[in-house]
Design a protein around this motif. Structure first.
Motif: not given
Length: 201
Positions: A78-82, A150-151, A177-179, A184-187
């Motif tokens: 999540i951290s790396s994707n954001l 996730q939030e 975010l949703v899996k 993990w993608l930002i929804s």
């Protein structure tokens, strides 16, 4: 004749005493043997109990370790994707919104797609050699949730250079975010705004 009977009686008494003594010793030995067997059985039971406890503990530790690893891996992803999303959102040298959207679209799903997709195209906003991209740094993400949703709250610094002037702004972004598969993608982006570290928004 009576004198001869006395030694015989003594011999008989002596033999009886030996028999009784041997019997008592035999009983004592049997009792000790039974105690030893009972002790041996208890020790065996304790060994089995200890072995079971070790196995159960090892299984529990392995399960706990697996859960911790899964949570840690999710947080890292999540951290790396954001962080990658922010870099692609701001740091592109291309001023064309459609071209910039293409770089961030792999990180988006659901409402976030509609939130960030440009409403129209503008051919005039092509790459500009004089355009200085925004610099993003000090990205920190904190997230919570379950294995599917996730939030996250992300803090970062945004630096803009206009001519000889550089302006640095502290930013905060809240996302859902949703899996999707392994990613993990930002929804949804709930907000993305500047803030004062020692004050309020």
């Amino acid at each position: 004749m009576k004198k001869n009977r006395v030694p015989i009686i003594l011999v008989i008494v002596f033999i009886c005493l030996l028999i009784v003594g041997n019997w008592q010793i035999g009983q004592a030995l049997k009792h000790e043997k039974d105690k030893n067997q009972a002790l041996t059985e208890r020790l065996k039971q304790q060994e089995v109990t200890i072995a079971n406890a070790k196995e159960s503990s090892a299984t529990s530790n392995k399960t706990s370790s697996t859960v911790e690893k899964t949570v840690t891996d999710s947080t890292k992803n999540i951290s790396s994707n954001l962080a990658a999303f922010l870099q692609n959102l701001y740091a592109s040298k291309n001023k064309n919104l459609e071209e910039r959207y293409k770089k961030i679209s792999p990180f988006l799903t659901g409402d976030a797609v509609n939130q960030l997709k440009p409403s129209g195209t503008s051919d005039s906003d092509s790459q500009d050699d004089g355009y200085t991209p925004t610099t993003i740094s000090d990205i920190q993400t904190f997230n919570s949730g379950d294995s599917k949703n996730q939030e996250a709250v992300t803090f970062y610094k945004m630096e803009n250079k206009v001519g000889d002037t550089t302006k640095e702004v502290n930013m905060i972004m809240r996302t859902k975010l949703v899996k999707s598969g392994q990613e993990w993608l930002i929804s949804k982006i709930e907000y993305n705004t500047g803030y004062e570290p020692n004050g309020s928004n």
